[in-house]
Scaffold this active site. Structure first.
Site, short mmCIF file in Angstrom:
data_model
loop_
_atom_site.label_atom_id
_atom_site.label_comp_id
_atom_site.label_asym_id
_atom_site.label_seq_id
_atom_site.Cartn_x
_atom_site.Cartn_y
_atom_site.Cartn_z
N ASP A 97 0.84 -1.05 0.16
CA ASP A 97 0.05 0.47 -0.13
C ASP A 97 0.69 1.22 -0.02
OD1 ASP A 97 -2.29 1.44 0.50
OD2 ASP A 97 -2.62 -0.08 1.71
N ASP A 185 -3.40 4.06 -2.30
CA ASP A 185 -4.10 5.30 -1.23
C ASP A 185 -4.98 6.54 -1.92
OD1 ASP A 185 -5.79 5.03 1.28
OD2 ASP A 185 -4.54 6.58 1.59
N GLU A 236 -6.24 4.39 -5.91
CA GLU A 236 -7.73 4.51 -5.10
C GLU A 236 -8.02 5.86 -5.85
OE1 GLU A 236 -9.83 4.42 -1.09
OE2 GLU A 236 -7.66 5.46 -1.01
N HIS A 309 -10.94 -2.96 3.05
CA HIS A 309 -11.22 -2.70 4.60
C HIS A 309 -12.35 -1.25 4.90
CE1 HIS A 309 -8.34 0.15 2.12
NE2 HIS A 309 -8.22 0.75 3.60
N ASP A 310 -12.96 -0.92 3.40
CA ASP A 310 -13.30 0.31 3.71
C ASP A 310 -14.67 -0.06 4.13
OD1 ASP A 310 -11.23 1.95 4.84
OD2 ASP A 310 -10.85 2.70 3.11
#
Length: 535
Positions: A97, A185, A236, A309-310
Site C-alpha cells: 500500500d 491510497d 484508489e 477494508h473500508d
C-alpha cells in the site's frame, strides 16, 4: 513487460486482523507467513498488504511515521523480507500500500521539512472526510495545515518537486527489495486547487478530487519509477468517473494499470451521505457495472471488487447473511468474477464472513466511525439510529479478525484481540474449506477459470434482463465463444430460457423444467458455448 495482471486475482490482507503469531492480539507478518499455503491453495496470484509501515496508528496504519520501517506490532524488516521470499517461492506476488497523499504528523518531515506540507495563514471552510474542519492550527508556525483526513494526517504538498522526488526515491527502495507493485491510497487527491477557495457547504471535493496536476504527476511517477519495473499498479480514486478512469488506465497514457471506482459502492445510500443508507436497487447496480464494463473495454482496465477494508461485508450488504448466506456469497462471487477486469478478494470474503453488530460504541475502533458517532450525538441523533448505521456501513465490519477455526477468538489469537471477533466464528471459519461445496471452493474454481478461459479476460459484455429487479444476467463473447451468467439476487424462484452451452459452475445442482432454467433463491450459474458460428 507483459500485462500479466490481467489474468491475476488479488487477495487483500488487512494485517492487523489476519493472523496473530505472537499472542499480543494484533495480526503480524509472521502470522501471514503461517497462512501462505492457505492463500496459495485458493489460487490467488497477488497479495496486497494494507499498510505495515511504522505508524502511531491514528488511522490504523494509513498515518505513516516512517515509510522505510515496519510497524513494531507487525514485526521487523527481516520478517518482511522472509515473507516476501516465501510469497515468491509459492509463485505469488506481493503488492504494498502506497500512502503518499499524507503522512503522520509524527513523520520527521513534518518537523524538519514543513515546506513539504500545505500551510495557510487563514483556513478556508473545507471539511475533513473524517468530520470537522480540514485545517489544524500549528503553534510552532502560527499557521494552519491541511488534513483531508485526521488532524494527525497532514497532506503533502505535491506541488513541491522535492516532495515528489522523496516519494519516488522511497518507491524505488521498496521496488528494489523485490515487491511487485503498489496499491495507491487516495492517489487522485494529491493535486489540490492552489487557490483554496471556500466550498459550498464545506464540500471541498471539487478542489482536490482528480485535481489540476494529478495526471502530470502520475506520468512523472511512471516515467521516473514505475516504468522501470515489471509491476502492477492500482489507484484508489474516489469520485473518478469512467472518463477519468480511461485517462488513468489507458496503456498509451503511461499512468496506472487500473483504478478502484466507488460508484457501485454508493448505490445503497442517499445523496452521497455514506451513513444515510437505503436498500440497493439491483437495476442501478447492473447499469452501473455495465457502464464500467463498456467504457474501459479495450480502452483501459477495470478492477472488480465487492469488499475491502473500508466497506461492509458484501454478503450482508447485497446478499442474505442469514438463511441463504452460503448461496448468496457464491452468487456474488460468480457475478463479479466472470466480468472483465482484475478481481480483488478481501480476507474472509472467501469464507462468507458477515457484518458484525456490536451493542455499544465502546466496542468499535475505527476513527471514521467514532468521529461520526460523536458528531451525530452532538446533533441529537438517537444512539440506536447511529448504531443501526454503523452496523450497516461501518468500516469495522471488514476489520473484525479473520475466522480461522472454532477455537477461542476464531483461532486468530491466543491473546485478547485488538477488535472483537464476530461472534459467529464457530459456524463461519476456514476449517470448512475442504468441503467441495464450500464458498472457498467456489472462489477457487472461479480463479481457475480466469486463468484458463481467455473469454473472461478479453470478451465483450452484454447485459441481459436490463429492467429485471431480481436477476443480474449477462453474456461475454470473444473468438467465437459465448459465456452466459445468471445471478438471482432474490429469495424468489425465477424461470428463464435455458442458455446455450455447457454448464461451467453453479451454486445449486442443475434444475431444468420444460426446457427452462429454474433459478432458486440466490442461485448463480454460468454456461460456456464453444464454436465459431455465434451471431
Amino acid at each position: 513487460m507483459g500485462e500479466w495482471w490481467k489474468k491475476s486475482v488479488v487477495y487483500q490482507i488487512y494485517p492487523r486482523s489476519f493472523m496473530d503469531a505472537n499472542g499480543d492480539g494484533i495480526g503480524d507478518l509472521q502470522g501471514i507467513n503461517q497462512k501462505l499455503d492457505y492463500l496459495a491453495g485458493l489460487g490467488v496470484d497477488i497479495l496486497w498488504l494494507s499498510p505495515i509501515y511504522d505508524s502511531p496508528n491514528d488511522d490504523n496504519g494509513y498515518d505513516i511515521r516512517d515509510y522505510q520501517k515496519i510497524m513494531e506490532e507487525f514485526g521487523t524488516m527481516e520478517d518482511f523480507e522472509e515473507l516476501l521470499e516465501n510469497v515468491h517461492q509459492r509463485g505469488m506476488k506481493l503488492v504494498m500500500d502506497l500512502v503518499v497523499n499524507h503522512t503522520s504528523d509524527e513523520h520527521e518531515w513534518f518537523t524538519n521539512h514543513p515546506e513539504y506540507y500545505i500551510w495557510r495563514d487563514e483556513p478556508n471552510n473545507w471539511r475533513s472526510i473524517f468530520s470537522g474542519p480540514a485545517w489544524e492550527y500549528d503553534e510552532r508556525r502560527k499557521q494552519y495545515y491541511l488534513h483531508l483526513f485526521s488532524k494527525k494526517q497532514p497532506d503533502l504538498n505535491w506541488d513541491n518537486p522535492v516532495v515528489r522526488e522523496e516519494v519516488y526515491r522511497m518507491m524505488r527502495w521498496w521496488l528494489d527489495k523485490g515487491i511487485d507493485g503498489f496499491r495507491m491510497d487516495v492517489i487522485n487527491m494529491i493535486s489540490k486547487d492552489q487557490s483554496f477557495p471556500d466550498a459550498i457547504d464545506g464540500n471541498s471535493e471539487p478542489y482536490f478530487l482528480n485535481g489540476p496536476k494529478v495526471h502530470a504527476y502520475l506520468k512523472e511517477m511512471n516515467e521516473q519509477v514505475l516504468s522501470h519495473y515489471d509491476i502492477v499498479t492500482v489507484g484508489e480514486t474516489p469520485g473518478a468517473a469512467t472518463e477519468d478512469a480511461k485517462r488513468y488506465t489507458a496503456a498509451d497514457r503511461k499512468e496506472l494499470n487500473m483504478i478502484f471506482t466507488f460508484e457501485h459502492m454508493n448505490l445503497d445510500q442517499h445523496s452521497g451521505e455514506k451513513w444515510d443508507f437505503k436498500p440497493l436497487e439491483l437495476t442501478n447496480l447492473k447499469k452501473n457495472l455495465e457502464k464500467w464494463q463498456h467504457a474501459l473495454h479495450e480502452e483501459g482496465w477495470n478492477s472488480l471488487y465487492w469488499n475491502n477494508h473500508d466497506q461492509p461485508r458484501v454478503v450482508s450488504r447485497f446478499g442474505n447473511d442469514g438463511e441463504y448466506r452460503i448461496e448468496s456469497a457464491k452468487m456474488l462471487a460468480t457475478c463479479l468474477h466472470f466480468m472483465q477486469g482484475t478481481p480483488y478478494i478481501y480476507q474472509g470474503e472467501e469464507l462468507g464472513m458477515t457484518n458484525v453488530q456490536f451493542e455499544t460504541i465502546g466496542d468499535y475502533r475505527d476513527i471514521e466511525t467514532l468521529n461520526m458517532y460523536k458528531e451525530k450525538r452532538e446533533q441529537g441523533v438517537p444512539e440506536e439510529d447511529i448504531l443501526k448505521s454503523i452496523h450497516a456501513k461501518g468500516r469495522d465490519n471488514a476489520r473484525t479478525p479473520m475466522q480461522w477455526s472454532d477455537a477461542p477468538n476464531g483461532g486468530f489469537t491466543t491473546g485478547t484481540p485488538w477488535l472483537q471477533v464476530n461472534p459467529n466464528y464457530p459456524e463461519i471459519n476456514a476449517e470448512h474449506i475442504t468441503d467441495e461445496d464450500s464458498i472457498y471452493a467456489c472462489y477457487r474454481s472461479l480463479i481457475s477459470f480466469r486463468k484458463t478461459l481467455d473469454i473472461i479476460t478479453d470478451g465483450d459484455f452484454t447485459l441481459l434482463h436490463r429492467e429485471d429487479p431480481e436477476l443480474f444476467a449477462y453474456t461475454r463473447k470473444a473468438g467465437g465463444e459465448k459465456l452466459t451468467v445468471f445471478c438471482n439476487f432474490s429469495e424468489n424462484t425465477r424461470r428463464v430460457e435455458l442458455p446455450e452451452g455447457e454448464r461451467l459452475i453453479g451454486n445449486y445442482k442443475a434444475l431444468e423444467e420444460n426446457g427452462e432454467l429454474v433459478l432458486r433463491p440466490y442461485e448463480a450459474c454460468a454456461f460456456l458455448k464453444k464454436g465459431s458460428t455465434l451471431s
